[in-house]
Design an enzyme around this catalytic site. Structure first.
Site, short mmCIF file in Angstrom:
data_model
loop_
_atom_site.label_atom_id
_atom_site.label_comp_id
_atom_site.label_asym_id
_atom_site.label_seq_id
_atom_site.Cartn_x
_atom_site.Cartn_y
_atom_site.Cartn_z
N ASP A 57 0.84 -1.20 0.00
CA ASP A 57 0.00 0.00 0.00
C ASP A 57 0.88 1.26 0.00
O ASP A 57 0.37 2.38 -0.11
CB ASP A 57 -1.02 -0.01 1.15
CG ASP A 57 -0.38 -0.11 2.51
OD1 ASP A 57 0.86 -0.15 2.60
OD2 ASP A 57 -1.13 -0.15 3.52
N ASP A 96 -1.02 -6.08 -0.38
CA ASP A 96 -1.42 -5.52 0.91
C ASP A 96 -2.93 -5.39 1.04
O ASP A 96 -3.61 -4.93 0.09
CB ASP A 96 -0.82 -4.12 1.08
CG ASP A 96 0.37 -4.11 2.02
OD1 ASP A 96 0.47 -5.01 2.88
OD2 ASP A 96 1.20 -3.19 1.90
N LYS A 126 -0.93 -9.45 2.57
CA LYS A 126 -0.20 -8.99 3.77
C LYS A 126 -1.14 -8.09 4.56
O LYS A 126 -1.93 -7.35 3.97
CB LYS A 126 1.08 -8.25 3.40
CG LYS A 126 1.84 -7.73 4.64
CD LYS A 126 3.25 -7.28 4.33
CE LYS A 126 3.34 -5.92 3.66
NZ LYS A 126 2.78 -4.80 4.47
N GLU A 128 -1.27 -5.58 8.12
CA GLU A 128 -0.66 -4.93 9.28
C GLU A 128 -1.55 -5.15 10.49
O GLU A 128 -2.77 -4.99 10.39
CB GLU A 128 -0.53 -3.42 9.06
CG GLU A 128 0.49 -3.05 8.03
CD GLU A 128 0.59 -1.53 7.84
OE1 GLU A 128 0.17 -0.77 8.75
OE2 GLU A 128 1.07 -1.12 6.78
N GLU A 191 8.96 -4.34 10.91
CA GLU A 191 9.38 -3.03 10.39
C GLU A 191 9.89 -2.14 11.50
O GLU A 191 9.20 -1.91 12.51
CB GLU A 191 8.21 -2.35 9.64
CG GLU A 191 8.62 -0.98 9.09
CD GLU A 191 7.74 -0.44 7.99
OE1 GLU A 191 6.83 -1.14 7.53
OE2 GLU A 191 8.00 0.72 7.58
O1 KIV Z 1 3.61 -1.13 1.73
C1 KIV Z 1 4.79 -1.53 1.72
O2 KIV Z 1 5.56 -1.27 0.79
C2 KIV Z 1 5.25 -2.32 2.86
C3 KIV Z 1 6.71 -2.63 2.96
C4 KIV Z 1 7.46 -1.41 3.33
C5 KIV Z 1 6.98 -3.77 3.86
O3 KIV Z 1 4.47 -2.68 3.69
#
Ligand code: KIV
Length: 274
Positions: A57, A96, A126, A128, A191
């Site tokens: 994202d 994401d 992915k 968060e 991170e």
């Molecule tokens: O959105 C992204 O690019 C990320 C990476 C920095 C891990 O989450």
């Protein structure tokens, strides 16, 4: 008949799977993941032989020039994810889940993750989150969708965290990573956390860790492509190593072309048809 016409098309390479990611860790082989947002960056990332390509994202910041990842929408992630998933033949493509879908309940998160998987052709998502999102990870994994966790500095929580800063609460970070793994995440991004904390989490977690600003002891590393190749317009974090100065190369090429046009040197005979 030319030799190109005689030779059969190259077979499609075998796709990296979540099992290969686990096997790499078991074998002690460091994992590599880089972001991509479109056809050329997807092709370049795959050609480099990385294990995973992440449609992050971060597209909202890197490509759209926004000041955080928060504006990225599900439709935008699907748009970019579909292009990258088509461009990447070998690496595992991870897309994401954009804010705030992991906070709206398990069913909505499963529905969003399923849309991403069905409409992009990626292989994983992915997400968060803290230990508080473990039920969401478990629900998505239960639907057969591989999930990569993301703990530590969570850019989607930038306002709550008070900026893009190092996260130092070792117990909390270990709890968040352990909860993601226990819920079924196949890997966890760490991170911006201290090296010692990342090393401790990596040595205890049953799944691979992929670090960004988390030191060298993680099982793998991830960077934003535009930071890595010197195409970013913002100041890059200290944990980035810049391997090229693409901004300067592109700026010089454009300035030279403009000058060639102005002095009627372009197009020349070679670029003139007929
Ligand atoms: O959105 C992204 O690019 C990320 C990476 C920095 C891990 O989450």
């Amino acid at each position: 008949m030319t030799s190109a016409e005689r030779s059969p098309p190259a077979p499609a390479p075998r796709r990296v799977t979540v099992h290969d990611i686990a096997a790499a860790r078991a074998a002690g082989r460091p994992l590599s993941m880089v972001t991509a947002y479109d056809w050329p960056t997807g092709r370049l990332a795959d050609a480099a032989g990385v294990d995973c390509v992440l449609v992050g994202d971060s597209v909202a910041m890197v490509v759209a020039g926004r000041d955080s990842t928060l504006p990225a929408t599900l439709d935008q992630m699907i748009y970019h994810g579909e292009i990258v998933a088509r461009a990447v033949a070998r690496a595992l493509v991870v897309v994401d889940l954009p804010f705030p879908l992991q906070h709206l309940g398990v069913r909505r998160a499963i529905a969003a993750a399923a849309r991403i998987l069905k409409e992009t052709g990626c292989q994983a998502i992915k997400l968060e989150g803290t230990a508080g999102q473990a039920d969401v990870i478990a629900g998505i994994v239960g639907a057969g969708i591989p999930v990569m966790g993301h703990v530590g500095l969570r850019p989607q929580a930038v306002h709550q965290l008070g900026g893009y800063r190092m996260q130092r609460d070792a117990a909390r970070l270990a709890e968040d990573a352990a909860a993601a793994a226990a819920a079924g995440a196949f890997a966890v991004v760490l991170e911006c956390i201290p090296r010692a904390v990342a090393a401790e989490i990596t040595s205890t977690l049953p799944v691979p860790t992929i670090g960004i600003g988390a030191g060298p002891d993680c099982d793998g590393q991830v960077l934003v492509m535009h930071d890595l190749v010197g195409l970013a317009f913002d100041r890059v974090p200290r944990f980035v190593r810049q391997y090229a100065d693409s901004r300067t190369s592109i700026a010089e090429a454009l300035a030279t072309w403009r000058a060639d046009v102005e002095r009627r040197d372009f197009p020349g005979a070679a670029e003139t048809l007929g």
